[in-house]
Motif scaffolding. Structure first.
Motif, PDB file in Angstrom:
ATOM      1  N   LYS A 292     -95.797   3.716  45.234  1.00 26.86           N
ATOM      2  CA  LYS A 292     -96.249   3.188  43.935  1.00 26.86           C
ATOM      3  C   LYS A 292     -97.529   3.901  43.492  1.00 26.86           C
ATOM      4  O   LYS A 292     -97.699   4.228  42.314  1.00 26.86           O
ATOM      5  CB  LYS A 292     -96.486   1.680  44.028  1.00 26.86           C
ATOM      6  CG  LYS A 292     -95.189   0.893  44.133  1.00 26.86           C
ATOM      7  CD  LYS A 292     -95.464  -0.594  44.209  1.00 26.86           C
ATOM      8  CE  LYS A 292     -94.161  -1.357  44.346  1.00 26.86           C
ATOM      9  NZ  LYS A 292     -94.319  -2.679  44.945  1.00 26.86           N
ATOM     10  N   ALA A 293     -98.426   4.153  44.458  1.00 18.79           N
ATOM     11  CA  ALA A 293     -99.684   4.848  44.125  1.00 18.79           C
ATOM     12  C   ALA A 293     -99.388   6.252  43.609  1.00 18.79           C
ATOM     13  O   ALA A 293    -100.029   6.733  42.657  1.00 18.79           O
ATOM     14  CB  ALA A 293    -100.588   4.904  45.354  1.00 18.79           C
ATOM     15  N   SER A 294     -98.410   6.902  44.195  1.00 24.07           N
ATOM     16  CA  SER A 294     -98.067   8.254  43.752  1.00 24.07           C
ATOM     17  C   SER A 294     -97.474   8.221  42.328  1.00 24.07           C
ATOM     18  O   SER A 294     -97.769   9.083  41.494  1.00 24.07           O
ATOM     19  CB  SER A 294     -97.086   8.851  44.768  1.00 24.07           C
ATOM     20  OG  SER A 294     -96.391   9.904  44.217  1.00 24.07           O
ATOM     21  N   ILE A 295     -96.672   7.188  42.044  1.00 23.97           N
ATOM     22  CA  ILE A 295     -96.111   7.055  40.690  1.00 23.97           C
ATOM     23  C   ILE A 295     -97.235   6.799  39.679  1.00 23.97           C
ATOM     24  O   ILE A 295     -97.273   7.405  38.604  1.00 23.97           O
ATOM     25  CB  ILE A 295     -95.063   5.914  40.661  1.00 23.97           C
ATOM     26  CG1 ILE A 295     -93.838   6.301  41.494  1.00 23.97           C
ATOM     27  CG2 ILE A 295     -94.649   5.585  39.215  1.00 23.97           C
ATOM     28  CD1 ILE A 295     -92.894   5.140  41.797  1.00 23.97           C
TER      29      ILE A 295
ATOM     30  N   PRO B  25    -103.458  -3.227  45.542  1.00 24.00           N
ATOM     31  CA  PRO B  25    -103.969  -1.986  46.133  1.00 24.00           C
ATOM     32  C   PRO B  25    -104.598  -1.091  45.055  1.00 24.00           C
ATOM     33  O   PRO B  25    -104.059  -0.979  43.947  1.00 24.00           O
ATOM     34  CB  PRO B  25    -102.717  -1.330  46.725  1.00 24.00           C
ATOM     35  CG  PRO B  25    -101.775  -2.464  46.993  1.00 24.00           C
ATOM     36  CD  PRO B  25    -102.028  -3.461  45.892  1.00 24.00           C
ATOM     37  N   LEU B  26    -105.720  -0.460  45.409  1.00 21.15           N
ATOM     38  CA  LEU B  26    -106.456   0.376  44.453  1.00 21.15           C
ATOM     39  C   LEU B  26    -105.538   1.432  43.809  1.00 21.15           C
ATOM     40  O   LEU B  26    -105.665   1.714  42.616  1.00 21.15           O
ATOM     41  CB  LEU B  26    -107.622   1.066  45.181  1.00 21.15           C
ATOM     42  CG  LEU B  26    -108.480   2.016  44.346  1.00 21.15           C
ATOM     43  CD1 LEU B  26    -109.234   1.254  43.261  1.00 21.15           C
ATOM     44  CD2 LEU B  26    -109.461   2.779  45.235  1.00 21.15           C
ATOM     45  N   GLY B  27    -104.612   1.987  44.592  1.00 19.62           N
ATOM     46  CA  GLY B  27    -103.730   3.040  44.070  1.00 19.62           C
ATOM     47  C   GLY B  27    -102.774   2.553  42.997  1.00 19.62           C
ATOM     48  O   GLY B  27    -102.134   3.367  42.324  1.00 19.62           O
ATOM     49  N   GLN B  28    -102.661   1.243  42.828  1.00 17.36           N
ATOM     50  CA  GLN B  28    -101.738   0.708  41.820  1.00 17.36           C
ATOM     51  C   GLN B  28    -102.451   0.254  40.544  1.00 17.36           C
ATOM     52  O   GLN B  28    -101.843  -0.375  39.686  1.00 17.36           O
ATOM     53  CB  GLN B  28    -100.918  -0.444  42.420  1.00 17.36           C
ATOM     54  CG  GLN B  28     -99.903   0.072  43.430  1.00 17.36           C
ATOM     55  CD  GLN B  28     -99.241  -1.029  44.248  1.00 17.36           C
ATOM     56  OE1 GLN B  28     -99.053  -0.872  45.451  1.00 17.36           O
ATOM     57  NE2 GLN B  28     -98.875  -2.118  43.625  1.00 17.36           N
ATOM     58  N   VAL B  29    -103.738   0.578  40.442  1.00 15.24           N
ATOM     59  CA  VAL B  29    -104.427   0.327  39.175  1.00 15.24           C
ATOM     60  C   VAL B  29    -104.846   1.662  38.576  1.00 15.24           C
ATOM     61  O   VAL B  29    -105.054   2.638  39.282  1.00 15.24           O
ATOM     62  CB  VAL B  29    -105.661  -0.602  39.312  1.00 15.24           C
ATOM     63  CG1 VAL B  29    -105.297  -1.907  39.953  1.00 15.24           C
ATOM     64  CG2 VAL B  29    -106.795   0.089  40.038  1.00 15.24           C
ATOM     65  N   ALA B  30    -104.943   1.668  37.248  1.00 19.18           N
ATOM     66  CA  ALA B  30    -105.384   2.869  36.534  1.00 19.18           C
ATOM     67  C   ALA B  30    -106.215   2.424  35.350  1.00 19.18           C
ATOM     68  O   ALA B  30    -106.002   1.329  34.817  1.00 19.18           O
ATOM     69  CB  ALA B  30    -104.168   3.660  36.051  1.00 19.18           C
ATOM     70  N   PRO B  31    -107.166   3.255  34.926  1.00 20.70           N
ATOM     71  CA  PRO B  31    -107.941   2.906  33.737  1.00 20.70           C
ATOM     72  C   PRO B  31    -106.999   2.724  32.546  1.00 20.70           C
ATOM     73  O   PRO B  31    -105.988   3.433  32.442  1.00 20.70           O
ATOM     74  CB  PRO B  31    -108.839   4.134  33.513  1.00 20.70           C
ATOM     75  CG  PRO B  31    -108.732   4.953  34.741  1.00 20.70           C
ATOM     76  CD  PRO B  31    -107.501   4.574  35.462  1.00 20.70           C
TER      77      PRO B  31
END
Ligand SMILES: NC(=O)c1ccc[n+]([C@@H]2O[C@H](COP(=O)([O-])OP(=O)(O)OC[C@H]3O[C@@H](n4cnc5c(N)ncnc54)[C@H](OP(=O)(O)O)[C@@H]3O)[C@@H](O)[C@H]2O)c1
Length: 327
Positions: A270-273, A101-107
């Motif tokens: 998870k996205a919020s974390i 999910p997009l919300g679980q990736v970060a630069p």
């Protein structure tokens, strides 16, 4: 694509490289070409058949990775393609491609290379959600980290010190104690020879927060060690699952006991974390205050050896698998 699966529950020799179809990113997901994937103790439990993936998750091992976004599912802006990311996974990191999910990736933060970024997400997210979001550690408070030289422990020390807290840890050897002190721990207690409760009694180091990985074996001593208003967060059960809790002691201290599992949390949590990490922790990484301590790397083909290192606890910090460009 190449991927690691568990042939049958057992030791490292049951890990097998197999060929699987590339995953298709579903709506809201991105496809990541994996550069590196961290090895976590939970992977060992899954391999032994004690930690099944949540319903619907891939059986491929791996809770974190770094890599490049190479595709998107419906509803995802294609401009993210080409971005270097670190990803928090429910599984699937030990493979050439993973959908997440997009919300679980970060630069990737700061100047981290693929290997360091591959071992970043699981520990940073676990420490952030438990020590900071749940237990609310603040500057000047004391954090006790059990297993200070673990992947989780080395991250917890650095994040707590960056936040202005004081840190005490338990460790298995003098060499590991030194590594923890070098990372900023004020005291490192060798658990094989010293009882941490005895060591903390009378010291100016009563923990306001304890990050525990031992469960039942340490429950009573953890509650006794806590300061008034203390918060015990259990994230590992290496010392058993059932213990006796002295509620009177808890009540008199106005203390709390919590236990959490990151993997079982729904995607929106998870996205919020991950969003919290980007805001609060990525600046620490960019400043060089927090970075994964990488003990060793292994190409995917040597995954059995990588697992053996964690089995032996001969590592300090993270063991990371490399694929493709990070090989
Ligand atoms: N609930 C969650 O969401 C979550 C998420 C991530 C991790 N975890 C848990 O966090 C723990 C660490 O994970 P990891 O991947 O960082 O594992 P790891 O690097 O393999 O670390 C395991 C650690 O356990 C320590 N240990 C063993 N016996 C001990 C004792 N009696 N007292 C104190 N420490 C002891 C070892 O210390 P020495 O090597 O110094 O002997 C080692 O540092 C695991 O239990 C894992 O399941 C939970």
């Amino acid at each position: 694509m190449r991927a690691v699966i568990v042939n049958q529950p057992g030791g490292p020799e049951t890990l097998e490289i197999t060929q699987l179809p590339e995953p298709e990113p579903a709506a809201g997901e991105v496809l990541v070409r994996v550069a590196a994937a961290g090895v976590n103790r939970a992977d060992l439990l899954q391999r032994r058949g004690f930690y099944d993936p949540p319903a619907g998750a891939t059986p491929v091992l791996g809770l974190e990775c770094s890599g490049e976004v190479v595709g998107v599912g419906a509803d995802v802006d294609p401009s993210v393609v080409g971005q270097r990311v670190a990803a928090l996974l429910t599984g699937g990191g030990y493979a050439e491609y993973v959908a997440v999910p997009l919300g679980q990736v970060a630069p990737v933060p700061g100047d981290l290379d693929d290997v360091a970024a591959g071992g970043l997400m699981e520990t940073a997210a676990t420490v952030w959600s438990n020590v900071f979001e749940t237990a609310g550690l603040t500057a000047g408070e004391v954090l006790l980290v059990h297993g200070g030289a673990s992947g989780i422990g080395t991250t917890a020390i650095q994040m707590a010190v960056a936040a202005g807290a004081r840190v005490v840890v338990t460790v298995g050897s003098p060499e590991k104690a030194q590594v923890c002190r070098d990372l900023g721990a004020e005291r490192a207690i060798e658990y094989r020879t010293t009882d941490f409760l005895d060591e903390l009694k009378g010291a100016d180091l009563r923990p306001d927060v304890i990050l525990d990985i031992m469960g039942a074996a340490y429950l009573e001593r953890n509650v006794r060690a806590l300061a008034t208003g203390g918060r015990l967060v259990v994230i590992g059960l290496q010392g058993g699952i059932k213990g006796e809790l002295d509620l009177n002691r808890l009540l008199m201290k106005r203390a709390s006991v919590t236990a959490t599992s990151l993997r079982a949390r729904p995607a929106h949590e998870k996205a919020s974390i991950v969003a919290g990490l980007v805001t609060a922790v990525w600046p620490w990484v960019a400043e060089g205050l927090v970075r994964p301590v990488v003990h060793s790397t292994f190409p995917l083909e040597r995954v059995q050896e990588a697992h053996q290192v964690l089995e032996d606890s001969s590592h300090t910090g993270k063991v990371v698998l490399t694929l493709g460009t990070a090989d």
